[in-house]
Design a protein around this motif. Sequence first.
Motif, PDB file in Angstrom:
ATOM      1  N   ARG A 292       0.828  -1.209   0.000  1.00  0.00           N
ATOM      2  CA  ARG A 292       0.000   0.000   0.000  1.00  0.00           C
ATOM      3  C   ARG A 292       0.859   1.254   0.000  1.00  0.00           C
ATOM      4  NH1 ARG A 292      -5.245  -0.097   1.644  1.00  0.00           N
ATOM      5  NH2 ARG A 292      -5.118   2.074   0.922  1.00  0.00           N
ATOM      6  N   LEU A 293       1.944   1.231   0.775  1.00  0.00           N
ATOM      7  CA  LEU A 293       2.839   2.382   0.815  1.00  0.00           C
ATOM      8  C   LEU A 293       3.531   2.604  -0.520  1.00  0.00           C
ATOM      9  CD1 LEU A 293       4.451   1.884   4.350  1.00  0.00           C
ATOM     10  CD2 LEU A 293       2.927   3.746   3.661  1.00  0.00           C
ATOM     11  N   THR A 294       3.931   1.513  -1.165  1.00  0.00           N
ATOM     12  CA  THR A 294       4.592   1.629  -2.470  1.00  0.00           C
ATOM     13  C   THR A 294       3.645   2.237  -3.504  1.00  0.00           C
ATOM     14  OG1 THR A 294       5.994  -0.291  -1.971  1.00  0.00           O
ATOM     15  CG2 THR A 294       5.794   0.362  -4.282  1.00  0.00           C
ATOM     16  N   GLY A 295       2.413   1.728  -3.538  1.00  0.00           N
ATOM     17  CA  GLY A 295       1.443   2.277  -4.489  1.00  0.00           C
ATOM     18  C   GLY A 295       1.132   3.739  -4.218  1.00  0.00           C
ATOM     19  N   GLU A 296       1.027   4.089  -2.944  1.00  0.00           N
ATOM     20  CA  GLU A 296       0.727   5.468  -2.583  1.00  0.00           C
ATOM     21  C   GLU A 296       1.887   6.401  -2.920  1.00  0.00           C
ATOM     22  OE1 GLU A 296      -1.686   8.534  -1.200  1.00  0.00           O
ATOM     23  OE2 GLU A 296      -2.160   6.418  -1.631  1.00  0.00           O
ATOM     24  N   TYR A 297       3.102   5.891  -2.843  1.00  0.00           N
ATOM     25  CA  TYR A 297       4.273   6.719  -3.140  1.00  0.00           C
ATOM     26  C   TYR A 297       4.213   7.251  -4.575  1.00  0.00           C
ATOM     27  CZ  TYR A 297       9.132   8.017  -4.026  1.00  0.00           C
ATOM     28  OH  TYR A 297      10.279   8.705  -4.381  1.00  0.00           O
ATOM     29  N   PHE A 298       3.853   6.380  -5.515  1.00  0.00           N
ATOM     30  CA  PHE A 298       3.822   6.793  -6.925  1.00  0.00           C
ATOM     31  C   PHE A 298       2.587   7.624  -7.253  1.00  0.00           C
ATOM     32  CE2 PHE A 298       6.681   3.108  -7.067  1.00  0.00           C
ATOM     33  CZ  PHE A 298       7.734   3.651  -7.768  1.00  0.00           C
ATOM     34  N   ARG A 299       1.571   7.603  -6.382  1.00  0.00           N
ATOM     35  CA  ARG A 299       0.408   8.445  -6.599  1.00  0.00           C
ATOM     36  C   ARG A 299       0.569   9.820  -5.960  1.00  0.00           C
ATOM     37  NH1 ARG A 299      -2.470   3.492  -5.713  1.00  0.00           N
ATOM     38  NH2 ARG A 299      -2.654   4.013  -3.491  1.00  0.00           N
ATOM     39  N   SER A 300       1.535   9.935  -5.059  1.00  0.00           N
ATOM     40  CA  SER A 300       1.719  11.197  -4.335  1.00  0.00           C
ATOM     41  C   SER A 300       2.602  12.152  -5.136  1.00  0.00           C
ATOM     42  CB  SER A 300       2.360  10.929  -2.973  1.00  0.00           C
ATOM     43  OG  SER A 300       1.575  10.044  -2.212  1.00  0.00           O
ATOM     44  N   PRO A 301       2.425  13.440  -4.964  1.00  0.00           N
ATOM     45  CA  PRO A 301       3.280  14.426  -5.648  1.00  0.00           C
ATOM     46  C   PRO A 301       4.703  14.365  -5.112  1.00  0.00           C
ATOM     47  CG  PRO A 301       1.854  15.503  -4.057  1.00  0.00           C
ATOM     48  CD  PRO A 301       1.403  14.081  -4.118  1.00  0.00           C
ATOM     49  N   PRO A 302       5.686  14.800  -5.878  1.00  0.00           N
ATOM     50  CA  PRO A 302       7.084  14.777  -5.421  1.00  0.00           C
ATOM     51  C   PRO A 302       7.262  15.612  -4.163  1.00  0.00           C
ATOM     52  CG  PRO A 302       6.941  15.210  -7.776  1.00  0.00           C
ATOM     53  CD  PRO A 302       5.541  15.285  -7.246  1.00  0.00           C
ATOM     54  N   ASN A 303       8.172  15.147  -3.323  1.00  0.00           N
ATOM     55  CA  ASN A 303       8.458  15.824  -2.061  1.00  0.00           C
ATOM     56  C   ASN A 303       9.925  16.256  -2.053  1.00  0.00           C
ATOM     57  OD1 ASN A 303       9.078  16.351   0.757  1.00  0.00           O
ATOM     58  ND2 ASN A 303       7.062  15.443   1.203  1.00  0.00           N
ATOM     59  N   ASP A 304      10.160  17.546  -1.801  1.00  0.00           N
ATOM     60  CA  ASP A 304      11.515  18.085  -1.857  1.00  0.00           C
ATOM     61  C   ASP A 304      12.109  18.351  -0.477  1.00  0.00           C
ATOM     62  OD1 ASP A 304      11.328  18.068  -4.615  1.00  0.00           O
ATOM     63  OD2 ASP A 304      10.486  20.111  -4.688  1.00  0.00           O
ATOM     64  N   THR A 305      11.526  17.745   0.544  1.00  0.00           N
ATOM     65  CA  THR A 305      12.018  18.025   1.897  1.00  0.00           C
ATOM     66  C   THR A 305      13.444  17.515   2.109  1.00  0.00           C
ATOM     67  OG1 THR A 305      10.997  15.976   2.663  1.00  0.00           O
ATOM     68  CG2 THR A 305       9.711  17.996   2.890  1.00  0.00           C
ATOM     69  N   GLU A 306      13.848  16.492   1.347  1.00  0.00           N
ATOM     70  CA  GLU A 306      15.193  15.950   1.534  1.00  0.00           C
ATOM     71  C   GLU A 306      16.271  16.956   1.159  1.00  0.00           C
ATOM     72  OE1 GLU A 306      15.940  11.383   1.291  1.00  0.00           O
ATOM     73  OE2 GLU A 306      14.840  11.989  -0.499  1.00  0.00           O
ATOM     74  N   LEU A 307      15.978  17.820   0.222  1.00  0.00           N
ATOM     75  CA  LEU A 307      16.993  18.787  -0.218  1.00  0.00           C
ATOM     76  C   LEU A 307      17.387  19.725   0.913  1.00  0.00           C
ATOM     77  CD1 LEU A 307      15.572  19.676  -3.754  1.00  0.00           C
ATOM     78  CD2 LEU A 307      17.422  18.089  -3.185  1.00  0.00           C
ATOM     79  N   SER A 308      16.444  20.034   1.780  1.00  0.00           N
ATOM     80  CA  SER A 308      16.723  20.984   2.859  1.00  0.00           C
ATOM     81  C   SER A 308      17.586  20.393   3.967  1.00  0.00           C
ATOM     82  CB  SER A 308      15.409  21.490   3.455  1.00  0.00           C
ATOM     83  OG  SER A 308      14.652  20.420   3.986  1.00  0.00           O
ATOM     84  N   VAL A 309      17.644  19.063   4.037  1.00  0.00           N
ATOM     85  CA  VAL A 309      18.432  18.422   5.100  1.00  0.00           C
ATOM     86  C   VAL A 309      19.579  17.597   4.532  1.00  0.00           C
ATOM     87  CG1 VAL A 309      16.495  18.356   6.718  1.00  0.00           C
ATOM     88  CG2 VAL A 309      16.826  16.466   5.115  1.00  0.00           C
ATOM     89  N   ALA A 310      19.861  17.769   3.244  1.00  0.00           N
ATOM     90  CA  ALA A 310      20.903  16.954   2.604  1.00  0.00           C
ATOM     91  C   ALA A 310      22.266  17.147   3.254  1.00  0.00           C
ATOM     92  CB  ALA A 310      20.961  17.278   1.111  1.00  0.00           C
ATOM     93  N   GLU A 311      22.528  18.350   3.741  1.00  0.00           N
ATOM     94  CA  GLU A 311      23.833  18.605   4.355  1.00  0.00           C
ATOM     95  C   GLU A 311      24.020  17.812   5.647  1.00  0.00           C
ATOM     96  OE1 GLU A 311      24.301  22.748   4.930  1.00  0.00           O
ATOM     97  OE2 GLU A 311      24.393  23.231   2.777  1.00  0.00           O
ATOM     98  N   LYS A 312      22.938  17.527   6.331  1.00  0.00           N
ATOM     99  CA  LYS A 312      23.049  16.764   7.572  1.00  0.00           C
ATOM    100  C   LYS A 312      23.510  15.329   7.322  1.00  0.00           C
ATOM    101  CE  LYS A 312      19.761  19.149  10.585  1.00  0.00           C
ATOM    102  NZ  LYS A 312      18.589  18.970  11.468  1.00  0.00           N
ATOM    103  N   TYR A 313      23.205  14.799   6.135  1.00  0.00           N
ATOM    104  CA  TYR A 313      23.558  13.415   5.838  1.00  0.00           C
ATOM    105  C   TYR A 313      25.068  13.180   5.877  1.00  0.00           C
ATOM    106  CZ  TYR A 313      18.748  13.120   4.060  1.00  0.00           C
ATOM    107  OH  TYR A 313      17.387  13.159   3.931  1.00  0.00           O
ATOM    108  N   ILE A 314      25.841  14.227   5.590  1.00  0.00           N
ATOM    109  CA  ILE A 314      27.297  14.066   5.485  1.00  0.00           C
ATOM    110  C   ILE A 314      28.035  14.887   6.538  1.00  0.00           C
ATOM    111  CG2 ILE A 314      27.223  13.494   3.037  1.00  0.00           C
ATOM    112  CD1 ILE A 314      27.914  16.403   2.420  1.00  0.00           C
TER     113      ILE A 314
END
Length: 617
Positions: A292-314
């Motif tokens: 259900r989560l996989t199917g919902e992922y492709f129906r949902s609009p793109p989410n750009d929240t990762e870009l704002s925290v990308a620096e924390k990853y490294i």
Amino acid sequence: MKGGASSYGFATKRRWRCLVIGVLGLVILSMLVPLVFLLGLHNGFRSAGYVSEQQSSASGDQSSHVHEVIRKFGPTFPKDVLRNFTSKAKNKTIHAGSKRDSQPKEGFPMPPHSILQSPSSTNDSKVGAALKVPLYGTNVLDAIGKLCEFKFGSYCLWREEHREEMKDSMVKKLKDQLFVARAYYPSIAKFPRQDKLSRELKQNIQELEHVFSESSTDVDLPPQVAKKLQRMEAAIAKAKLLPVECNNVDKKLRQIYDMTEDEAEFHMKQSAFLYQLAVQTMPKSLHCLSMRLTGEYFRSPPNDTELSVAEKYIDPTLHHYVIFSNNVLASSVVINSTVMHARENVNQVFHVLTDEQNYFAMKLWFLRNTFKVATVQVLNIEHLKLENHNKASLLRLSLPEEFRVSFHSVDGLPVAPVRTEYISTFSDSHYLLPDIFRNLKKVVVLEDDVVVQKDLSALWSLDLGGKVNGALQICALKLGQLKKYLGENSYNKNSCAWVSGLNVIDLVRWRELDLTETFQKLAQELTVHEASTEAVALRASLLSFEGLIYAIDGAWALSGLGHDYGVDIQSISKAAILHYNGNMKPWLELGIPKYRKYWKKFLNREDQFLSECNVNS
């Protein structure tokens, strides 16, 4: 001449007359013998094949002798133990563990000495005399339980914990009577004068067999079953009064007992297989959630929240936690419990490494569910781009390996108690950590079957003293006791075994020593001689970190909640981390109920997908 001829003729007649008398005697005897047996007169004679007491005392002494024979060769184990344990069951001479949500695997040698010896054939009058209890003084039930766990793992513990009392007492009584009647019938059928009793026994046997063909519980039994039981008991009582040949009854009872034992062994193995299949298979509700989560992922609009925290990853100054998992709920509980008990969340970064099949479900779940101000990154390990091509060829998700190892608690002492430990070790994916997180200096690796109960920030101030892996050690298990698993390689036999679950990794020191290359070389060398990939994983992991393990204080984590029903509740409340190692994971219905509550309270029950997929763990 004449006198000589007459004397010769007289002698000839005389010999002929003797021959005729002898033949007539044989004819008469040949007629009398069948007549004696036909009239049953032979019952008054003694026979070497029957009991030698007089006919007058046969009704008492012979009956007691038959019961003594039955009692002597009967089961020396309690009946409730026999129902879940078969001493004749054969098993491979190796025990090893499994992956995260699978049963412990078989692939390593067990100790050569079994806990119990086979029943003796001596004529001891005591029922339990044939049972050889170990010299180390454990009681019989404990010894049998240990041997069962030794053979079938935590299935035996689970089965004993969920045992139901025998409710169908009438069915059990009828089966016991049928058992005895079948043993007596062949001997009774040999008595010509007991045709009536023979027919009565046969008819009762057939009636009970017909009853069992249609009924298996007391509720299903026909209303006339009480009368059938009385008739059977009366027929058996009559059979016990006859001078039955004990050898025949003994032989028949042994045959029936062997058949019953084989049937019990079959059901035991079948139950163990179904149990292991249940713990190895993803529950339907979790599979539904992932889909259900996989199917919902492709129906949902793109989410750009990762870009704002990308620096924390490294950012190497933050606290980075790594989780290898293909289970959405399990990884969510780990993160949620860690965040809930942290003093500060802003510096926490969680990296969840999963496979392509579960990647999109993981992505959507952690986008829909926030964990205060902590950062969560989901990585598809199959799409990572690594510089080293040889290491990139290993890009597939392999979860931590878990092994069930049985060994003598005192090495070299065969009479010492046999212990069972569950050892979880790194998989191939763990050896990619220095390349996946090239900008990080230290990470804490958590398995997805742990629950955090206290703040873990103190782990980041640990000085590993030049070691690479800060891990919990099992000093009751030395590497020398695992020489059958590790071979005769050059290693310190007195070193303690270590386990995964909570590991503080110094990535800088790892890169300096190039432990990934060491692991790969060991794995290649062992693969040539060892067919089992799990065996290679255990040996290569333990030997790669030889001398590079920093012992973390045991108060940090408490293990055993996935296989041990006897974990102390006070110890649970004091532990910083609860590790559900074993195959009774908390997200399975087969999980240990009294420990599941510590895991369930960190589920986000308000999510609509949980209710739609009936996830009620």
